[in-house]
Design an enzyme around this catalytic site. Structure first.
Site, mmCIF file in Angstrom:
data_model
loop_
_atom_site.group_PDB
_atom_site.id
_atom_site.type_symbol
_atom_site.label_atom_id
_atom_site.label_comp_id
_atom_site.label_asym_id
_atom_site.label_seq_id
_atom_site.Cartn_x
_atom_site.Cartn_y
_atom_site.Cartn_z
ATOM 1 N N GLY A 73 30.152 -31.029 13.015
ATOM 2 C CA GLY A 73 28.747 -30.711 12.769
ATOM 3 C C GLY A 73 28.414 -30.742 11.284
ATOM 4 O O GLY A 73 27.375 -31.282 10.871
ATOM 5 N N THR A 74 29.309 -30.206 10.466
ATOM 6 C CA THR A 74 29.046 -30.148 9.019
ATOM 7 C C THR A 74 28.884 -31.558 8.459
ATOM 8 O O THR A 74 27.984 -31.818 7.656
ATOM 9 C CB THR A 74 30.203 -29.413 8.305
ATOM 10 N N ASN A 151 22.604 -19.575 14.344
ATOM 11 C CA ASN A 151 23.960 -19.259 14.787
ATOM 12 C C ASN A 151 24.322 -17.784 14.680
ATOM 13 O O ASN A 151 25.277 -17.341 15.310
ATOM 14 C CB ASN A 151 24.971 -20.097 13.994
ATOM 15 N N GLN A 184 24.011 -25.146 17.662
ATOM 16 C CA GLN A 184 24.105 -23.966 18.533
ATOM 17 C C GLN A 184 23.254 -24.072 19.800
ATOM 18 O O GLN A 184 23.470 -23.331 20.748
ATOM 19 C CB GLN A 184 23.727 -22.694 17.769
ATOM 20 N N SER A 204 27.917 -30.645 17.528
ATOM 21 C CA SER A 204 29.348 -30.493 17.257
ATOM 22 C C SER A 204 30.094 -30.256 18.563
ATOM 23 O O SER A 204 29.628 -29.491 19.416
ATOM 24 C CB SER A 204 29.518 -29.301 16.307
ATOM 25 N N CYS A 335 31.888 -18.936 9.370
ATOM 26 C CA CYS A 335 31.972 -19.519 8.031
ATOM 27 C C CYS A 335 31.611 -18.498 6.958
ATOM 28 O O CYS A 335 32.065 -18.576 5.840
ATOM 29 C CB CYS A 335 31.000 -20.685 7.896
#
Ligand code: PLP
Length: 400
Positions: A73-74, A151, A184, A204, A335
């Site tokens: 996803g990042t 998230n 999400q 993701s 994170c």
């Protein structure tokens, strides 16, 4: 510690489906060819990629040619934000204060290159106001990045209204790209970029019972995007490098489940979240829900993320006490929890002091059962009661 395990940290990551694991292993053992190779082994690997692309595209209601596989996803978010071409006059981007660090940090890097960034505030429930977005748009705005579901608190952003605002802005012929971080929302509620008029949308695999380190970016037709990774021109030239065939094959299996069950997931998850929140609030007065309330049909409340503050206690203490009873939760986003203990999302919502420190996130998955929720409610009430007694927190009473 009892033998029972209940995993309610699904917004951090999920347990892969057995069929996903089988697909990954099979791809590694049997279909290890390079998809760019011309021989049979390469063709077999290429077929796995095509099947997965088809499955991800179907789960998003788009065409396979609009899907770019990434390393998570990042990376999808970074490709969208740094790859979006500003055009001749573009030098301004609009986002919100509650985005994931992948968005906010990528924008920090753009700022170093002279791009101006407007960060929209949110209300006390974590929701952005489309009117404020409209007011923030300027002639030079070339990119808007607003997430679908937050998230940390599960706030659902008003994407339909934002879509109308952006369509109005574009009417005058102005060019603007809209990126949505749907990491999400994907798998929990319908994510249909075509219906919203979104240009770029990130998802993701590991949040939906797929493998880690695999994601996808939806790129609408005719979108101008500059690749971040140059090389052999894989993924329509937008993400060079030999594809992670096993991971992508596993993602395809998880995406096929989403295509079949995402609508049903919302209806199944919502009552479970409601039961969890109402159960804990009823058992432990003084506890507060951070984020939109979950009444029936509340369109701003995601069906799988509940963030609760236990005033007088540190979230980390509650987390470890629940862990001793086999329950896995989080103090915020995975994170942010080590590097930045004070959640930027809760701070943006105006949560302060005791309530900020005492926040705990419970996140469900379509695999969560009602029995697990009953256990978590019961154990959370017991744990918090014990901790309040231990730390001498007197101001909050418990129902007998
Ligand atoms: N966006 C959101 C909203 C997330 O919750 C996450 C993961 O926590 C990401 C992006 C990053 O995804 P990944 O872990 O695949 O890099």
């Amino acid at each position: 510690m009892t033998g029972r395990q209940v995993y309610l940290d699904n917004s951090a990551t999920t347990c892969p489906y057995p069929a996903v694991i089988r697909a990954v292993v099979e791809a590694m053992e049997e279909h290890y060819g390079n998809p760019s190779s011309l021989h049979k082994k390469g063709v077999e690997a290429g077929r796995l990629l095509s099947q997965a692309r088809e499955a991800v595209a179907t789960s998003l209601g788009v065409s396979p040619s609009e899907i770019v596989f990434t390393g998570g996803g990042t990376e999808a978010i970074n490709l969208a934000i740094k790859g979006a071409l500003p055009g001749r006059h573009g030098r301004h981007v609009v986002t919100t204060a509650v985005e994931h660090p992948a968005v906010l940090s990528a924008l920090e890097q753009l700022k170093e290159q002279g791009v101006e960034v407007t960060v929209l505030p949110v209300d006390g429930q974590g929701v952005v106001d489309p009117q404020q977005l409209q007011e923030a748009l300027r002639e030079e705005t070339y990119l808007v990045s607003v997430m679908y579901v937050n998230n940390e608190v599960g706030a659902v952003q008003p994407l339909e209204e934002i879509s109308v605002v952006l369509a109005g802005f574009r009417k005058g012929g102005r060019k603007l790209l809209w990126h949505v971080d749907a990491v999400q929302a994907y798998g929990k509620m319908p994510v249909l970029p075509g219906e919203l008029g979104v240009d770029l949308l990130s998802v993701s695999a590991h949040k939906v019972h797929g493998p880690k380190g695999v994601g996808a970016l939806y790129v609408a037709p005719h979108t101008q995007l500059r690749p971040l990774v140059a090389g052999g021109g894989q993924e329509h030239g937008w993400r060079s490098g030999t594809e992670n065939v096993p991971g992508i094959a596993g993602f395809g299996v998880a995406a096929a489940v989403i295509a079949r069950e995402a609508r049903g997931a919302q209806g199944k998850l919502f009552p479970l979240k409601k039961k969890l929140v109402e159960g804990i609030l009823a058992a432990v007065p003084g506890v507060l829900l951070n984020g939109p309330p979950c009444h029936q049909n509340s369109s701003r409340c995601a069906p799988h993320i509940a963030n609760l503050s236990f005033p007088g206690l540190r979230g980390e203490i509650v987390l470890h006490s629940l862990e001793e009873r086999g329950i896995y939760v989080s103090t915020g986003s995975a994170c942010a929890s080590r590097k930045n203990p004070g959640s930027h999302v809760l701070k943006a919502m105006g949560v302060k002091g005791d309530l900020l420190e005492g926040a705990v996130r419970f996140s469900l998955s379509p695999k969560t059962t009602e029995e697990e929720i009953d256990y978590v409610v019961e154990q959370t009430a017991a744990v918090v009661q014990e901790l309040y007694a231990l730390y001498g927190v007197k101001k909050i009473g418990f129902r007998p």
